[in-house]
Design an enzyme around this catalytic site. Structure first.
Site, short mmCIF file in Angstrom:
data_model
loop_
_atom_site.label_atom_id
_atom_site.label_comp_id
_atom_site.label_asym_id
_atom_site.label_seq_id
_atom_site.Cartn_x
_atom_site.Cartn_y
_atom_site.Cartn_z
N ARG A 165 0.83 -1.22 0.00
CA ARG A 165 0.00 0.00 0.00
C ARG A 165 0.85 1.26 0.00
NH1 ARG A 165 -3.91 -3.10 3.63
NH2 ARG A 165 -2.11 -3.15 5.02
N THR A 187 5.82 -9.68 -5.95
CA THR A 187 4.54 -9.93 -6.65
C THR A 187 4.40 -8.88 -7.76
OG1 THR A 187 3.82 -10.01 -4.33
CG2 THR A 187 2.21 -10.71 -5.98
N THR A 243 11.61 4.83 4.97
CA THR A 243 10.53 5.06 5.94
C THR A 243 9.90 3.72 6.31
OG1 THR A 243 8.95 5.44 4.12
CG2 THR A 243 9.94 7.40 5.12
N ARG A 245 11.64 0.07 7.71
CA ARG A 245 12.22 -0.37 8.97
C ARG A 245 13.74 -0.24 8.85
NH1 ARG A 245 7.94 0.32 10.97
NH2 ARG A 245 6.63 -1.15 12.13
N GLU A 274 16.66 1.70 16.92
CA GLU A 274 15.99 2.90 17.43
C GLU A 274 15.89 2.85 18.95
OE1 GLU A 274 12.20 3.38 15.46
OE2 GLU A 274 13.12 3.12 13.51
N HIS A 292 11.14 8.41 13.45
CA HIS A 292 10.07 7.47 13.11
C HIS A 292 8.69 8.17 13.13
CE1 HIS A 292 9.16 2.88 13.09
NE2 HIS A 292 8.22 3.54 12.44
C1 DGY Z 1 3.79 1.25 11.80
O1 DGY Z 1 2.60 1.40 12.06
O2 DGY Z 1 4.28 0.14 11.59
C2 DGY Z 1 4.65 2.47 11.69
O3 DGY Z 1 5.99 2.17 11.60
C3 DGY Z 1 4.43 3.43 12.84
O4 DGY Z 1 3.16 3.91 12.82
#
Ligand code: DGY
Length: 326
Positions: A165, A187, A243, A245, A274, A292
């Protein structure tokens, strides 16, 4: 055991309202929302309550799940669930719920914010003004890299690694900026969901992209997916945006790639350990660091808290989880 919920950390009021309206007794482990709960307090809380509402900073291992044989469910206020031992939860018959879908757009926005910030040296420019260094408009002052098409029409390429998404939402934004967008996913059929995006294998994507943005989940397969060899294979002068992990990138190798000048910059919202950040990333003008914040808008965090609370209520009542893992 009466229906009660252990909320590891204070969540937005909208979530508490759902729990209270359902008549559940609550215990909050950590009232300061900016501080995590320690492992011992987590286990103790789980022992006292049959429902757990937790955060991605809580390490919910087998020991935690097994601490209370009457545990009815785990409601995580996040879409990622890499902090939870899902196999153990399945084996113990404990359902786990998350907050899928709701943070897609906010995380995609932040990805573009980081991309623009590193390309156009936004944070550096801010510091420059703030420190009183600005003497006059300058024809060569703080020149960055274009994101949209160059004056001759040449497009910059964004390579998206992982096309769930959030990857797809980033692609839509980048196409709007006039970028060429290529994506790698296990995929490939998913890529067709956003017209204009081309599928590429990972090697080709890394070799040809001006910007690479990571959107894969954390798991064994993605652990240090972007290692020293893959960083070296990236186009010279490219930028890396993460953005997803922190564990997807070998942070030390990234520091070296930046120091060698092979990569021009990086925009990072997530880190390997982190809140620790590799010292080589600190004080580096070519790097923009965020704590984060992908889903950190008021609207999204309220909705995440409500979804996690709805899951907790369902677990307490023995009803199906309305927002399962997704
Ligand atoms: C998640 O929801 O996995 C984000 O990293 C933090 O909201």
């Amino acid at each position: 055991m009466s229906a009660s919920v252990f909320v590891t950390r204070a969540i937005p009021e909208a979530g508490f309202a759902v729990l209270r309206a359902a008549g559940l007794t609550l215990e909050v482990g950590q009232e300061d929302p900016d501080l995590p709960l320690d492992d011992a307090a987590l286990v103790a809380g789980v022992r006292r309550h049959p429902v757990l509402l937790c955060q991605l900073t809580d390490r919910v291992g087998r020991d935690v799940l097994a601490a209370n044989p009457a545990l009815l469910g785990v409601a995580q206020m996040a879409v990622g669930f890499d902090n939870i031992d899902i196999e153990a939860a399945r084996a113990l018959g404990i359902p786990v719920g998350t907050t899928p879908g709701v943070l897609t757009e906010a995380t995609a926005d932040l990805t573009l914010a980081l991309l623009l910030a590193v390309a156009r040296r936004v944070v550096e420019g801010h510091r420059y003004v703030e420190r009183g260094n600005w003497k006059a408009w300058g024809p060569q002052l703080l020149l960055g890299s274009g994101v949209g098409p160059a004056p001759d029409g040449a497009k910059k390429t964004l390579g998206i690694v992982g096309f769930g998404r959030i990857g797809a939402a980033v692609a839509r934004r980048a196409l709007g900026f006039g970028m060429r967008v290529v994506a790698w996913t296990r995929t490939p059929a998913r890529v067709a969901s956003v017209p204009g995006v081309e599928h590429a294998d990972l090697d080709a994507l890394l070799r040809t992209s001006d910007f690479v943005s990571l959107h894969v989940p954390r798991n064994e397969e993605t652990h240090r997916l972007i290692d020293a060899a893959r960083l070296a294979s990236m186009k010279p002068g490219a930028y890396l945006i993460n953005t997803a992990r922190g564990t997807v990138v070998d942070e030390s190798a990234l520091v070296e790639a930046l120091a060698a000048g092979h990569l021009r910059g990086a925009g990072l919202d997530v880190f390997e350990a982190e809140p620790e950040v590799h010292p080589g990333l600190l004080g580096n003008d070519r790097v923009v660091l965020l704590p984060h914040l992908g889903s950190a808008t008021r609207e999204v965090r309220d909705r995440m808290a409500v979804m996690a609370a709805e899951n907790a209520v369902a677990f307490a009542r023995g009803e199906p989880c309305p927002h399962p893992l997704g």
